[in-house]
Design an enzyme around this catalytic site. Structure first.
Site, PDB file in Angstrom:
ATOM      1  NE  ARG A 248      -2.292   3.310   2.469  1.00  0.00           N
ATOM      2  CZ  ARG A 248      -2.009   4.434   3.123  1.00  0.00           C
ATOM      3  NH1 ARG A 248      -0.779   4.645   3.568  1.00  0.00           N
ATOM      4  NH2 ARG A 248      -2.923   5.346   3.338  1.00  0.00           N
ATOM      5  CG  ASP A 250       1.476   7.431   3.352  1.00  0.00           C
ATOM      6  OD1 ASP A 250       0.358   7.331   3.873  1.00  0.00           O
ATOM      7  OD2 ASP A 250       2.205   8.446   3.498  1.00  0.00           O
ATOM      8  CD  GLU A 287      -3.301   8.152   2.061  1.00  0.00           C
ATOM      9  OE1 GLU A 287      -4.053   8.747   2.858  1.00  0.00           O
ATOM     10  OE2 GLU A 287      -2.077   8.004   2.259  1.00  0.00           O
ATOM     11  CG  HIS A 315     -13.999   7.420   5.373  1.00  0.00           C
ATOM     12  ND1 HIS A 315     -13.851   8.720   5.810  1.00  0.00           N
ATOM     13  CD2 HIS A 315     -14.105   6.661   6.497  1.00  0.00           C
ATOM     14  CE1 HIS A 315     -13.861   8.743   7.130  1.00  0.00           C
ATOM     15  NE2 HIS A 315     -13.997   7.511   7.572  1.00  0.00           N
ATOM     16  CG  HIS A 381      -3.613   4.636   9.442  1.00  0.00           C
ATOM     17  ND1 HIS A 381      -3.750   4.089   8.182  1.00  0.00           N
ATOM     18  CD2 HIS A 381      -2.838   5.746   9.277  1.00  0.00           C
ATOM     19  CE1 HIS A 381      -3.098   4.828   7.310  1.00  0.00           C
ATOM     20  NE2 HIS A 381      -2.534   5.852   7.932  1.00  0.00           N
ATOM     21  N   GLY A 385      -7.258   7.814  13.922  1.00  0.00           N
ATOM     22  CA  GLY A 385      -6.138   8.398  14.650  1.00  0.00           C
ATOM     23  C   GLY A 385      -5.972   9.890  14.493  1.00  0.00           C
TER      24      GLY A 385
END
Length: 581
Positions: A248, A250, A287, A315, A381, A385
């Protein structure tokens, strides 16, 4: 015998620090050596500590490509032999991404011990839950004992407090033995602020542009070929030598690369070649905040060739639908069921329309792209977070709406992803935490965190201090909750939803147009149609009655759902999964 190599294109002198002495290294013989210094040492092998001194400075620095930092990112590097590990996973093939259920976890908080070896004991649980792919938050070595991992400094080395390189191999080998694929989150857009010594050797970073987290990586300027090689070789190493099934990537929107061949395209090409060479299916997931379909469009069609990307629009639309009080920051661009319906049907909400948050037009349509090129989630996360108190969806929106969100994620058109503990509505937060050894850096992070959330109305004393170990400890999962009350009920709901996704072919269909949505924003209900399956949710505050003339069966339900005489009655917060004729 071991060959030591380091790229230092502008250095006039490089010496190898080994066995408490400095030995002169052989300079590049010609321009074709691209600035690589080398030295063969007969009395060196696995376990040998070493470093490199550049110029006339006798200080030894860690190897930028160090495979093992047993004493942390500031210590000497250590020779490591990838061939010494005895793998038992021969013949393992990861399930196709199109049929995946991904589980994102942070090794440091997943178990009470916070190690890769202790996480092995929880693999059976993930198999029983129905997970196919485990996605590990970054493991590259970073300064300090605890952190999220997004401030990696030694990108080729596994963070020693997690167990080091052999522990990661044991974890992957064990996961493969249970049929689980393993993905690794990697950060190629910046280095951590402490412990990164690559600048001692070459132009890994540039000053011409910056990221929110520090200097930007040099993908296109002087020396960029070898910098790109550093990151590309790192990606290939994880999949070749650690048997990862994919990565994945970032925040690829922070890459600045105007080269004729974008670094993402180059990466996708080389991963495809590696996949062919080793005979295993490999996956790249990005991402990206660009809403640019080129990221996941095939190279043959003019795209970068990445297999999938996270779907933040989905989301944000889902989260603001179940928690309408969330209206600040990027959430101001969302809210209401119309945008959730658009996300489910068309993937990108912002597909060339005006974004109030950005104050500009953003994105372009996803078009005919298969929806399995996008990963959908209600928690990850970041979304947990990066909240002031690390609170989870059930704590924000309540258990009923958390169940509704889970149904739309797990039965929706995208590849579903869960975040550790989500499936039982864990009571523990996932806070932002970082162990900064430098007092000035620690103070800056603490003050910056309080300042950031004061704009949202939080009192400074109510924002947990990220540099305190207590923030890390509070974020550890409490596994005993899985067998208690509402937590156990939520876990059963997730298991049922995943089992249902597996059992009905239409729920694995990612074709454009395979998801159709009806909704009433005023009453607060939404119906998602997937073949002969309908997911109906009531996100309003009143009971609703919906026509369901062709429904033959109520497969699953949460809350009060009554199917009678061709009418479905849903109480506030209820969810029903129906089968139609």
């Amino acid at each position: 015998m071991h060959r030591f190599e380091v790229w230092a294109p502008r250095a006039s002198r490089v010496r190898l620090h080994i066995h408490n002495e400095l030995r002169e290294m052989q300079p590049p013989a010609s321009v074709d050596d691209h600035g690589w210094w080398r030295l063969d040492v007969s009395d060196a092998g696995p376990g040998t500590r070493y470093g490199f001194a550049v110029g006339n400075d006798d200080q030894p620095w860690p190897d930028p490509r160090s495979l093992w930092q047993p004493d942390g990112v500031h210590g000497l590097s250590c020779v490591y032999d990838h061939a010494a590990f005895a793998w038992t996973d021969k013949g393992f093939q990861a399930p196709p991404l199109s049929s995946a259920v991904i589980y994102e976890l942070h090794i440091g908080t997943f178990t009470s011990e916070g190690t890769l070896d202790s996480a092995i004991a929880r693999l059976d649980y993930l198999v029983e839950l129905g997970i196919t792919h485990v996605e590990l938050l970054p493991l590259a070595a970073f300064a300090g004992a605890f952190g999220w991992g997004y401030d990696g400094a030694a990108l080729y080395a596994v963070h020693q407090p997690y167990g080091g390189p052999d522990a990661l191999k044991r974890f992957v080998d064990a996961a493969h033995g249970k049929g689980l694929a393993v993905l690794l989150d990697v950060v190629y857009n910046h280095f951590g602020p402490v412990g990164n010594y690559t600048g001692k050797f070459g132009p890994y970073l540039v000053d011409t542009h910056h990221t929110p987290w520090g200097g930007a990586v040099n993908f296109e300027e002087w020396g960029a070929d070898q910098v790109r090689r550093f990151f590309l070789d790192n990606a290939l190493m994880w999949m070749r030598d650690f048997h990862m099934d994919g990565l994945r990537l970032d925040a690829v929107h922070a890459f600045v690369d105007r080269s004729a061949i974008h670094v993402l395209e180059q990466l996708a090409t080389e991963v495809e070649h590696l996949s062919s060479a080793i005979g295993r299916q490999l996956t790249l997931i990005a991402e990206s905040d660009l809403n640019d379909p080129r990221v996941v469009t095939s190279r043959e069609a003019g795209g970068y060739g990445i297999d999938a990307q996270w779907s933040d629009d989905f989301h944000h639309a889902l989260f603001t639908a179940i928690a309408p009080q969330e209206t600040r920051g990027y959430y101001e661009d969302f809210g209401g069921l119309a945008k959730l319906a658009k996300a489910l049907e068309e993937t990108f909400v912002y597909d060339g329309i005006y974004s109030r948050h950005r104050n500009r037009i953003h994105g372009r349509p996803a078009g005919a792209l298969d929806r399995h090129r996008f990963v959908g989630y209600i928690q990850n996360h970041d979304q947990v977070g990066n909240r002031a108190q690390g609170d989870r969806v059930a704590a924000i929106a309540g258990m009923d709406r958390a169940r509704a969100a889970a149904a739309l994620v797990l039965l929706g058109p995208f590849v579903p992803m869960l975040f550790q503990g989500e499936e039982w509505a864990a009571s523990t937060p996932f806070l932002y935490f970082a162990d900064h050894e430098d007092p000035g850096m620690a103070q800056a992070v603490s003050e910056g965190r309080r300042r950031e959330f004061s704009a949202f109305g939080w009192k400074p004393e109510d924002v947990p201090d990220p540099v305190e170990r207590a923030s890390f400890e509070r974020s550890r999962l409490r596994w005993e909750e899985t067998e208690i009350g509402e937590h156990a009920q939520m876990l059963a709901w997730y298991r049922d939803l995943i089992r249902l996704r597996r059992s009905l072919p239409e729920l694995e269909d990612g074709a454009p147009g395979a998801c159709r949505v009806e909704f009433d924003d005023q009453q607060g209900w939404l119906m998602m149609h997937r073949g002969k399956v309908t997911v109906a949710v009531n996100l309003g505050d009143q009971q609703v009655r919906l026509p369901a003339p062709l429904v033959t069966e109520q497969i699953l339900s949460s809350g009060t759902c009554i199917l009678q005489g061709g009418t479905l009655t849903l109480h506030d917060g209820a969810t029903a999964v129906l089968r139609r004729d």
